[in-house]
Scaffold this motif. Structure first.
Motif, PDB file in Angstrom:
ATOM      1  N   GLY A 278      31.863 115.904  -5.087  1.00 29.06           N
ATOM      2  CA  GLY A 278      32.468 117.041  -5.769  1.00 29.06           C
ATOM      3  C   GLY A 278      33.660 117.624  -5.039  1.00 29.06           C
ATOM      4  N   SER A 279      33.661 117.523  -3.727  1.00 32.92           N
ATOM      5  CA  SER A 279      34.778 118.068  -2.940  1.00 32.92           C
ATOM      6  C   SER A 279      36.050 117.229  -3.081  1.00 32.92           C
ATOM      7  CB  SER A 279      34.382 118.148  -1.465  1.00 32.92           C
ATOM      8  OG  SER A 279      34.092 116.853  -0.951  1.00 32.92           O
ATOM      9  N   GLU A 280      35.933 116.058  -3.705  1.00 35.50           N
ATOM     10  CA  GLU A 280      37.071 115.137  -3.822  1.00 35.50           C
ATOM     11  C   GLU A 280      37.817 115.293  -5.146  1.00 35.50           C
ATOM     12  OE1 GLU A 280      37.630 112.544  -1.124  1.00 35.50           O
ATOM     13  OE2 GLU A 280      36.616 114.350  -0.396  1.00 35.50           O
ATOM     14  N   LYS A 281      37.418 116.256  -5.966  1.00 35.15           N
ATOM     15  CA  LYS A 281      37.969 116.351  -7.317  1.00 35.15           C
ATOM     16  C   LYS A 281      39.495 116.441  -7.338  1.00 35.15           C
ATOM     17  CE  LYS A 281      33.881 118.567  -9.337  1.00 35.15           C
ATOM     18  NZ  LYS A 281      33.334 119.835  -9.880  1.00 35.15           N
ATOM     19  N   GLN A 282      40.047 117.337  -6.565  1.00 39.32           N
ATOM     20  CA  GLN A 282      41.496 117.538  -6.602  1.00 39.32           C
ATOM     21  C   GLN A 282      42.251 116.328  -6.048  1.00 39.32           C
ATOM     22  OE1 GLN A 282      43.008 119.920  -8.333  1.00 39.32           O
ATOM     23  NE2 GLN A 282      40.875 120.362  -8.891  1.00 39.32           N
ATOM     24  N   LYS A 283      41.673 115.662  -5.058  1.00 38.38           N
ATOM     25  CA  LYS A 283      42.306 114.463  -4.513  1.00 38.38           C
ATOM     26  C   LYS A 283      42.337 113.350  -5.571  1.00 38.38           C
ATOM     27  CE  LYS A 283      41.326 113.557  -0.286  1.00 38.38           C
ATOM     28  NZ  LYS A 283      40.572 113.138   0.914  1.00 38.38           N
ATOM     29  N   VAL A 284      41.198 113.166  -6.266  1.00 34.58           N
ATOM     30  CA  VAL A 284      41.124 112.147  -7.316  1.00 34.58           C
ATOM     31  C   VAL A 284      42.085 112.486  -8.452  1.00 34.58           C
ATOM     32  CG1 VAL A 284      39.605 111.124  -9.061  1.00 34.58           C
ATOM     33  CG2 VAL A 284      38.778 111.453  -6.733  1.00 34.58           C
ATOM     34  N   LYS A 285      42.183 113.765  -8.780  1.00 38.18           N
ATOM     35  CA  LYS A 285      43.106 114.193  -9.837  1.00 38.18           C
ATOM     36  C   LYS A 285      44.552 113.882  -9.454  1.00 38.18           C
ATOM     37  CE  LYS A 285      44.441 118.299 -12.503  1.00 38.18           C
ATOM     38  NZ  LYS A 285      44.144 117.716 -13.830  1.00 38.18           N
ATOM     39  N   GLU A 286      44.913 114.190  -8.223  1.00 40.97           N
ATOM     40  CA  GLU A 286      46.283 113.944  -7.762  1.00 40.97           C
ATOM     41  C   GLU A 286      46.636 112.460  -7.815  1.00 40.97           C
ATOM     42  OE1 GLU A 286      48.905 114.130  -3.608  1.00 40.97           O
ATOM     43  OE2 GLU A 286      46.905 115.036  -3.693  1.00 40.97           O
ATOM     44  N   TRP A 287      45.672 111.610  -7.470  1.00 44.23           N
ATOM     45  CA  TRP A 287      45.950 110.181  -7.343  1.00 44.23           C
ATOM     46  C   TRP A 287      45.814 109.413  -8.648  1.00 44.23           C
ATOM     47  CZ3 TRP A 287      47.210 106.661  -3.369  1.00 44.23           C
ATOM     48  CH2 TRP A 287      47.538 107.270  -2.148  1.00 44.23           C
ATOM     49  N   TYR A 288      44.882 109.800  -9.533  1.00 42.39           N
ATOM     50  CA  TYR A 288      44.535 108.906 -10.638  1.00 42.39           C
ATOM     51  C   TYR A 288      44.562 109.544 -12.026  1.00 42.39           C
ATOM     52  CZ  TYR A 288      42.764 106.596  -6.455  1.00 42.39           C
ATOM     53  OH  TYR A 288      42.666 106.035  -5.205  1.00 42.39           O
ATOM     54  N   ASP A 289      44.920 110.817 -12.124  1.00 40.65           N
ATOM     55  CA  ASP A 289      45.012 111.499 -13.412  1.00 40.65           C
ATOM     56  C   ASP A 289      46.427 111.337 -13.968  1.00 40.65           C
ATOM     57  OD1 ASP A 289      44.420 113.113 -15.568  1.00 40.65           O
ATOM     58  OD2 ASP A 289      44.643 114.997 -14.484  1.00 40.65           O
ATOM     59  N   GLY A 290      46.754 112.093 -14.994  1.00 39.43           N
ATOM     60  CA  GLY A 290      48.143 112.209 -15.421  1.00 39.43           C
ATOM     61  C   GLY A 290      48.542 111.406 -16.635  1.00 39.43           C
ATOM     62  N   TYR A 291      47.668 110.531 -17.154  1.00 40.13           N
ATOM     63  CA  TYR A 291      48.016 109.771 -18.343  1.00 40.13           C
ATOM     64  C   TYR A 291      47.754 110.617 -19.586  1.00 40.13           C
ATOM     65  CZ  TYR A 291      47.997 105.731 -15.252  1.00 40.13           C
ATOM     66  OH  TYR A 291      48.265 104.858 -14.235  1.00 40.13           O
ATOM     67  N   ARG A 292      48.629 110.456 -20.574  1.00 38.61           N
ATOM     68  CA  ARG A 292      48.431 111.161 -21.840  1.00 38.61           C
ATOM     69  C   ARG A 292      48.462 110.148 -22.972  1.00 38.61           C
ATOM     70  NH1 ARG A 292      47.850 116.084 -23.497  1.00 38.61           N
ATOM     71  NH2 ARG A 292      48.412 116.703 -25.610  1.00 38.61           N
ATOM     72  N   PHE A 293      47.316 109.990 -23.637  1.00 35.48           N
ATOM     73  CA  PHE A 293      47.204 109.123 -24.799  1.00 35.48           C
ATOM     74  C   PHE A 293      47.002 110.020 -26.013  1.00 35.48           C
ATOM     75  CE2 PHE A 293      45.078 105.680 -21.956  1.00 35.48           C
ATOM     76  CZ  PHE A 293      46.314 105.376 -21.400  1.00 35.48           C
ATOM     77  N   GLY A 294      47.958 110.006 -26.923  1.00 33.58           N
ATOM     78  CA  GLY A 294      47.867 110.891 -28.073  1.00 33.58           C
ATOM     79  C   GLY A 294      47.762 112.324 -27.623  1.00 33.58           C
ATOM     80  N   ASN A 295      46.661 112.996 -27.983  1.00 31.70           N
ATOM     81  CA  ASN A 295      46.472 114.398 -27.596  1.00 31.70           C
ATOM     82  C   ASN A 295      45.479 114.563 -26.457  1.00 31.70           C
ATOM     83  OD1 ASN A 295      44.125 113.691 -28.854  1.00 31.70           O
ATOM     84  ND2 ASN A 295      44.312 115.106 -30.581  1.00 31.70           N
ATOM     85  N   ALA A 296      45.172 113.468 -25.748  1.00 33.22           N
ATOM     86  CA  ALA A 296      44.162 113.521 -24.686  1.00 33.22           C
ATOM     87  C   ALA A 296      44.778 113.216 -23.326  1.00 33.22           C
ATOM     88  CB  ALA A 296      43.033 112.527 -24.975  1.00 33.22           C
ATOM     89  N   ASP A 297      44.353 113.960 -22.313  1.00 37.77           N
ATOM     90  CA  ASP A 297      44.732 113.681 -20.929  1.00 37.77           C
ATOM     91  C   ASP A 297      43.601 112.885 -20.283  1.00 37.77           C
ATOM     92  OD1 ASP A 297      47.217 115.149 -20.857  1.00 37.77           O
ATOM     93  OD2 ASP A 297      45.996 116.955 -20.985  1.00 37.77           O
ATOM     94  N   VAL A 298      43.937 111.739 -19.683  1.00 37.43           N
ATOM     95  CA  VAL A 298      42.894 110.859 -19.158  1.00 37.43           C
ATOM     96  C   VAL A 298      43.251 110.320 -17.772  1.00 37.43           C
ATOM     97  CG1 VAL A 298      42.065 110.141 -21.441  1.00 37.43           C
ATOM     98  CG2 VAL A 298      43.874 108.823 -20.317  1.00 37.43           C
TER      99      VAL A 298
END
Length: 422
Positions: free
Chosen positions: A268-288
């Motif tokens: 759980g403490s890794e959430k922001q790190k994982v978000k920074e590295w692997y988030d950011g895609y937008r497909f249609g109206n969804a962020d994945v």
């Protein structure tokens, strides 16, 4: 209890039967079925779950999995009685072109024919049942026993198999074709595009347009390119790209799904790190998030919580098309490189995106580089400016590293080669 992670396992039944980590995407089945589209083409970048989704769809509908309710019990699709009643009730033809990466037309056609023959071998029970007569029986025998499949037989193979399965089951078939565009990419790079296009157009037109025994079909790929060349006759084709709202969160993990998975694994403490590295895609109206990255991160950090994040997507993505593009394109290379550097620095650039390019157009202009990078997953959008113009950005830190290390390096290598030429 933490479910084990099975890296690289793209078989739905295998994941479920072995009680492996799986994020429930079965609502895709309901959404797709209720849309009622005849033939659906879905494009997504590599490692966003296309093959696993096709496996899931096959094993939900296919008569081969009749009675295997255990695969779907407890999942979203099983909550509705109507869907519980159709599990395992359809004949399904399933094949993948993912491994068709040959240097010549003849080798590619031979591998397609090998796959078609394998399909006929799997369904040899139809021939053995004795229901086929005359020309139908002769065709099936040729597909089973001929050492080399004739051109016309190959182009009719899916169409004819649909007929044979309909005769046997009394029900129209579903056809699932995964990674349809892999051989088309290889054909263009290796200069046998025209030959393969004619063959594929005949095969796909017979299977998906002029097929009275087809119930519905799904194709997946990375790009929508070559629409006019191999799909020109398919007026019943519904195309779903990364800018479409349909099935927006069916491919990729939502933030809620990612954070729950991290919590379950004590990360759980890794959430922001994982978000920074692997988030950011937008497909249609969804962020994945990219599923491949999240799964690899969870697996690696289960063994060693002190590991830094890695570029897990790097080794799954071939750069052949980008390399060919940069070597082929003309005088605008400097401007394109400058825009890429701006993107790497966190800026947003506005570019026209064409999701209906043919390969012949792909390398015609440096402007098309942005469409290529967008479809391949190197860039995502942050909203439309107008119908075709998008605000583009690098999705996350991992992709920023990849563009810096690989894509910009291709520009540098090409400039150095140009400098050495007389």
């Amino acid at each position: 209890m933490q479910l084990p992670i099975s890296l690289g396992n793209q078989g739905f039944a295998s994941l479920r039967e072995n009680h492996c980590f799986y994020i429930d995407k079965t609502d895709f089945i309901r959404e797709w079925w209720e849309k009622g589209d005849s033939v659906t083409l879905i494009t997504r970048p590599r490692r966003f779950g296309k093959t696993l989704t096709m496996s899931m769809v096959e094993q939900f509908f296919s008569v081969k999995y009749a009675g295997q309710q255990n695969l779907f019990e407890g999942l979203a699709i099983w909550k509705t009685k109507a869907y519980r009643e159709i599990q395992g009730t359809y004949p399904v033809i399933s094949l993948s072109f993912a491994n068709l990466k040959e240097p010549s037309y003849e080798l590619t056609r031979q591998k397609v024919c090998d796959q078609l023959q394998q399909l006929y071998t799997e369904h040899a029970y139809i021939w053995e049942s004795g229901i086929l007569k005359g020309a139908d029986k002769s065709f099936f025998e040729r597909m089973l026993h001929n050492e080399k499949v004739e051109y016309v037989d190959a182009t009719l193979a899916l169409y004819k198999l649909s007929s044979f399965m309909y005769q046997y089951y009394g029900k129209k078939v579903l056809i699932l074709l995964d990674e349809y565009d892999t051989p088309m990419q290889e054909a263009y790079i290796n200069d046998y595009w025209n030959e393969l296009t004619v063959f594929m157009r005949s095969l796909l037109n017979a299977a998906f347009k002029t097929n009275p025994w087809l119930e519905r079909a799904i194709m997946t790929g990375i790009t929508r390119v070559s629409k006019e060349s191999i799909f020109s006759d398919l007026n019943n084709l519904k195309v779903i790209t990364t800018t479409s709202d349909e099935y927006a969160d069916a491919f990729g993990f939502t933030e809620k799904e990612v954070f729950e998975a991290l919590e379950e694994r004590g990360l759980g403490s890794e959430k922001q790190k994982v978000k920074e590295w692997y988030d950011g895609y937008r497909f249609g109206n969804a962020d994945v998030y990219c599923p491949w990255d999240v799964i690899n991160y969870c697996d690696a950090h289960r063994r060693n919580p002190m590991l830094p994040p890695e570029n897990y997507w790097t080794n799954t993505s071939g750069n052949d098309v980008l390399k060919h593009f940069i070597e082929s394109a003309g005088a605008a290379k400097g401007l394109a490189k400058t825009d890429l550097e701006r993107l790497v620095n966190g800026e947003i650039v506005e570019k026209d995106i064409r999701e209906d390019l043919t390969y012949n157009e792909l390398y015609a202009s440096m402007d098309n580089l942005w469409s290529t990078l967008f479809m391949a997953g190197y860039l995502t959008h942050k909203g439309r400016v107008d119908t075709k113009r998008f605000r583009l950005a690098v999705p996350n830190r991992e992709i920023r590293n990849i563009i810096t290390e690989q894509v910009l390096a291709l520009f540098k290598q090409n400039v150095e080669k140009d400098g050495q030429r007389p």
